[in-house]
Scaffold this active site. Sequence first.
Site, mmCIF file in Angstrom:
data_model
loop_
_atom_site.group_PDB
_atom_site.id
_atom_site.type_symbol
_atom_site.label_atom_id
_atom_site.label_comp_id
_atom_site.label_asym_id
_atom_site.label_seq_id
_atom_site.Cartn_x
_atom_site.Cartn_y
_atom_site.Cartn_z
ATOM 1 N N SER A 109 0.390 27.776 41.536
ATOM 2 C CA SER A 109 1.332 28.906 41.567
ATOM 3 C C SER A 109 2.523 28.561 42.453
ATOM 4 C CB SER A 109 0.646 30.151 42.120
ATOM 5 O OG SER A 109 -0.382 30.547 41.267
ATOM 6 N N ARG B 242 -8.939 21.303 41.451
ATOM 7 C CA ARG B 242 -8.117 20.499 40.541
ATOM 8 C C ARG B 242 -8.213 19.021 40.881
ATOM 9 N NH1 ARG B 242 -3.212 24.236 42.133
ATOM 10 N NH2 ARG B 242 -4.372 23.828 44.038
ATOM 11 N N LYS C 280 1.820 38.109 53.370
ATOM 12 C CA LYS C 280 2.594 37.219 52.493
ATOM 13 C C LYS C 280 3.791 37.949 51.912
ATOM 14 C CE LYS C 280 -0.356 33.550 50.753
ATOM 15 N NZ LYS C 280 -0.952 33.011 49.530
ATOM 16 N N HIS D 219 -5.312 28.917 35.963
ATOM 17 C CA HIS D 219 -6.150 30.093 36.260
ATOM 18 C C HIS D 219 -6.827 30.587 34.980
ATOM 19 C CE1 HIS D 219 -3.217 30.955 39.768
ATOM 20 N NE2 HIS D 219 -4.357 30.565 40.314
#
Length: 187
Positions: free
Chosen positions: A130, A92, A43, A19
């Site tokens: 993450s 990514r 969440k 990040h």
Amino acid sequence: MNKNIAIYPGSFDPPTNGHLDLIERGSKIFDELVVAILRNPDKDPLFNVSERVAMLEALTGHYSNVRVDTFDGLTVDYAVKVGASSVLRGIRALSDYEYELQMALMNRKLRPELETVFMMPAEKYSYVSSRLVREVAQLGGSVKGLVPELVEQNLRGKLDPAYKLAEFAPAREERSETRKSRARKKA
Ligand code: PNS
């Protein structure tokens, strides 16, 4: 002249070196970059929103054109609210592409005037997420080099004692090796 403002939306639970790599790259091409943390009541996060804001503010404080904010609702509505013309997202690997393309096209359908800009983090972070950082840390593995030191410390605080055990495991092994070699010398 109009400022070229971008938002960088995400969960950042926790912020990773990937990040931060992207924030650095984004800060170079946009006049202003807003790191926007989604407040998602569905969440069950590891770090609450205030903790994530505090970490990201500490980690990005040295950029004069980066600020941290939170939002709920649609990303595109938040982007328009802060006067952004771009949404920055990181890709990514190929595996990210499908989901990111779907989101970008949905966002375009909702707000055609907004552009999604994809950037690639340094390849050394191409496997860092993450979710994996949380999982590895929760199971007592080391995430050194994958997250900033501040995040590592905060993970340690959150996940103690599992994380601490992993942290000190090599030292204990070394100590037992020393004991073993002393015993061998005596014998
Ligand atoms: O870091 P993440 O979890 O990959 O970020 C995903 C995020 C926050 C960018 C995405 O879930 C999002 O935009 N949520 C806000 C709600 C929304 O706008 N949904 C429609 C997206 S097409």
